[in-house]
Design a protein around this motif. Sequence first.
Motif, mmCIF file in Angstrom:
data_model
loop_
_atom_site.group_PDB
_atom_site.id
_atom_site.type_symbol
_atom_site.label_atom_id
_atom_site.label_comp_id
_atom_site.label_asym_id
_atom_site.label_seq_id
_atom_site.Cartn_x
_atom_site.Cartn_y
_atom_site.Cartn_z
ATOM 1 N N ALA A 57 0.851 -1.184 0.000
ATOM 2 C CA ALA A 57 0.000 0.000 0.000
ATOM 3 C C ALA A 57 0.889 1.238 0.000
ATOM 4 C CB ALA A 57 -0.904 -0.011 1.227
ATOM 5 N N THR A 58 0.423 2.305 -0.631
ATOM 6 C CA THR A 58 1.227 3.537 -0.726
ATOM 7 C C THR A 58 1.644 4.010 0.658
ATOM 8 O OG1 THR A 58 -0.845 4.766 -0.802
ATOM 9 C CG2 THR A 58 0.219 4.317 -2.894
ATOM 10 N N ARG A 59 0.703 3.949 1.580
ATOM 11 C CA ARG A 59 0.951 4.370 2.957
ATOM 12 C C ARG A 59 2.105 3.580 3.578
ATOM 13 N NH1 ARG A 59 -1.036 1.452 6.462
ATOM 14 N NH2 ARG A 59 -2.626 0.599 5.069
ATOM 15 N N VAL A 60 2.082 2.275 3.346
ATOM 16 C CA VAL A 60 3.080 1.394 3.954
ATOM 17 C C VAL A 60 4.461 1.636 3.351
ATOM 18 C CG1 VAL A 60 3.772 -1.027 4.204
ATOM 19 C CG2 VAL A 60 1.361 -0.363 4.503
ATOM 20 N N LEU A 61 4.508 1.704 2.026
ATOM 21 C CA LEU A 61 5.800 1.891 1.370
ATOM 22 C C LEU A 61 6.380 3.266 1.694
ATOM 23 C CD1 LEU A 61 7.983 0.728 -0.417
ATOM 24 C CD2 LEU A 61 6.720 1.477 -2.432
#
Lengths: 514, 514
Positions: A57-61
Amino acid sequence: MSRAKANDSARSITAGSDFLHLTVADAPPGGRADWLAGRLRQAIAEGRVPIGARLPATRVLAADLGVSRGVVTEAYQRLTEEGHLTGRGRAGTVVVGAPGAPPAPPPAPAEPAALFPPTPGSDIFDAVRAARATIDLTPGVPDLTAFPRADWLRSERAVLRRVAAADLGYGDPCGAPALRGAVATWLARNRGITVDPVDVIIVAGVSQAVGLLTQALRPAGIDRIAVEEPGSLGVRQHLNNWQVVTPPISVDDAGLRVDELVASGLRAVLLTPAHQFPTGVVLDGDRRRQLLDWARAGGLIIEDDYDAEHRYDRPPVPALRGLLPEQVCYAGSVSKLLAPALRVGWLLVPRRLRAAVVAAKRNADLGNAVLPQLVLAELMTSGALERHLRLLRRRHTRRRDAMIAALARHLPTATVHGAAAGLHLTITLDDAAVADTEVAAATLARGVKVQPLSWHCQRPHRPGLVLGYAARTATEIDEGVAAIAAALRPTGRPARSAQEELDEHEHGQQRRPA
Amino acid sequence: MSRAKANDSARSITAGSDFLHLTVADAPPGGRADWLAGRLRQAIAEGRVPIGARLPATRVLAADLGVSRGVVTEAYQRLTEEGHLTGRGRAGTVVVGAPGAPPAPPPAPAEPAALFPPTPGSDIFDAVRAARATIDLTPGVPDLTAFPRADWLRSERAVLRRVAAADLGYGDPCGAPALRGAVATWLARNRGITVDPVDVIIVAGVSQAVGLLTQALRPAGIDRIAVEEPGSLGVRQHLNNWQVVTPPISVDDAGLRVDELVASGLRAVLLTPAHQFPTGVVLDGDRRRQLLDWARAGGLIIEDDYDAEHRYDRPPVPALRGLLPEQVCYAGSVSKLLAPALRVGWLLVPRRLRAAVVAAKRNADLGNAVLPQLVLAELMTSGALERHLRLLRRRHTRRRDAMIAALARHLPTATVHGAAAGLHLTITLDDAAVADTEVAAATLARGVKVQPLSWHCQRPHRPGLVLGYAARTATEIDEGVAAIAAALRPTGRPARSAQEELDEHEHGQQRRPA
């Protein structure tokens, strides 16, 4: 449910930068999105991130790399537009294509010259498809990376949940009632056609529709069907394979020359009035009236509405079928809306031909497979297909613009035809002496597949090429058109494309389409 | 919440005049609300704007048409008062009723007697399928309630995750490589056939396979194909529809009478050696040797292996194809393994026929749809299909036993044929004077569908019925057989079945198949 989740997470890439061996300190300040997109592109090309893998997920990366979420979002967006990724809402961002990594090589590809004979046989499209190329600009497919995988799976789940066991047996050869109803509504909303769902016959694409019609028309003594000139080689081959003779009728800037059709004395014509293949001409108002007059006097129209929904400048002209249902056979499909691999289309015929067409469909295959019909009906009635079409229109418009720009840059003397709609355009070449089959062969020798216009002509015609843009990225389109220009240059020296020159200029290294 | 909203807006009509093909210039000055209401009313009546559709917001449509918002509001208001629209605050304006557009009535079901003519037409199976019945004992389908929905969905998810975008375009007309490989493995394990995956042609079921073969054989001068007597009406009709003559060759207790075939001088035969339809006889060892000798001398065998996997007493006999690949065409499908509605099968042919068969397949439909092929390949390679087959075998065996018990109870004088394998059995009746078509009609009048044996005979034959048991429960089977017995009783009084009597005895109430 918990099982599906477990599977999903097992398939996803381990979150964060681990899998990319990224160090954000390597990124140039202010160019982090560029840098990340480049690293991701490379990882996909090298197979470190396989097709089918789900990205973090963008948030995670973003958290993992210590960059803002916008940087990751922008990088993902760029790769999505290039066709490497697809975003599927809750299903995440998934790798669907590898840059410059062609799938398993087909057996023994033919030599480029042998692939483009002046008079191609009926297996020509199989041979061209099997040929290796870096960039495929042959026409006929939409952007397949946009195929709504998540919507399809969601619809399939809904269908499998509710379908009655009895509906999994042998069915009505005309198709599943749910899809026939959904198609009737789709045609009413998008093509100005009023049709009772029981008069919709579900078929395996427009090519099957044409084959069924020839079988129904032969007992009525119709074994000659006029076709457009230029006009689709595939359709003409198909008619010929069903032992139908296909006399050519000229197409000019207003569409089919109805005066020629009248003079020919022929009783049936197959045409593409909404967006003529390959010229892209729209049949104009006068010609429509003349054609309908001819049909009212007993002529039969076969309307191949192959890409009518893809109009960029204004709403598409309504189908002829809506005006004269008892003299018009109408065929459409999802090949240009979703994917040719689905092999689903629809056919409307005058009532007097209905029994014969249904018998031919029963004879062909006992009817289309039921599950994909129900899934498609679900996509149509839920609004997912319209949403997808809007997405395709936006994306295809950008790609059309990219091709026009590339042509202006690399082939300024070529004339562009039919760019207001569809998935392809046609160019004619300024040098009338050149053989376009040889141009196509020389272009393939540079790694780029195109179709020669002469294939789609029964009479001598100015040389040209038919170029599909819908399935390619702007970069591929530019490189592909540059390869055509290089192939056209009189010297024997393999010229370099503008993109190659640009690349060398910028990065001090040379890339060449292999 | 935001998700639901997105879905809602997707259901709304594409904003503006697109869907109506409106040009405001057509409107009389000062009468625009009237004009717009009329156009909307017409669009709803014709189904172009279906019930349930949400109309564009007044503001949006007004802007799009270039009229004042009051014009649109007034038109909507008028249609709301007429009962065509309903306004639901934030949910928008929704179509709730179509003026004067009654739904099409379903076609009237045929009378039982009319459904069972002695010489049925080629739409007979559609008519029988459409007939209403309480219990359907017609043969040809496995237990469809056992269809592995969860496995199918799981496999579809895996396929959608990994399929390359390029594989969603036009494909190889012979089928997807993954399925061709899986079928080759399946045939090796289950049918004793060694075949290179490239020689597997994926088709839309055995009936399509037969049609493709007739097209490939005609240029070789083969337009007469011997068939079994008794033998499948459907296959015979199919051959006849493809203009092939079908001389009958007798079947006895050892299978096809090869001596008759040799004497006929015919060059091709279509047969069901593993489990003859409809008699259930297995071609015995002597006959197999005779048949293979005939083929070695130049005869062509078309092996219809329609339900070979469903053997209950011992492993099925290996396919003839495995012994003489250059003289045997082999066709099989998933219709009896999973569901006929999938329309997937396979065809193996001698190499000399390959190009012609592939051309016929390309001509028919450009190849099967790709996604279901990949899902099926996944089911085959994961072992799910074999698991399913084991489940079916157990369940079908119990149902076969239930039918034999029911026959012993209700029809003790009937002779049972072919119960060692398959999804159906055949009974012949002791009274040779009765017309089995009339028995089938009288049985249908009691709510039970069966097939008369005479349909499957070209020559006079002892009357009988073909009874499918695989798709029915033990209770249904017992009630169905009781209805046959009742139909056979000489008196005009509608007799009651053993099950009804049992029910009445046990529950004090009477049930009757309606």
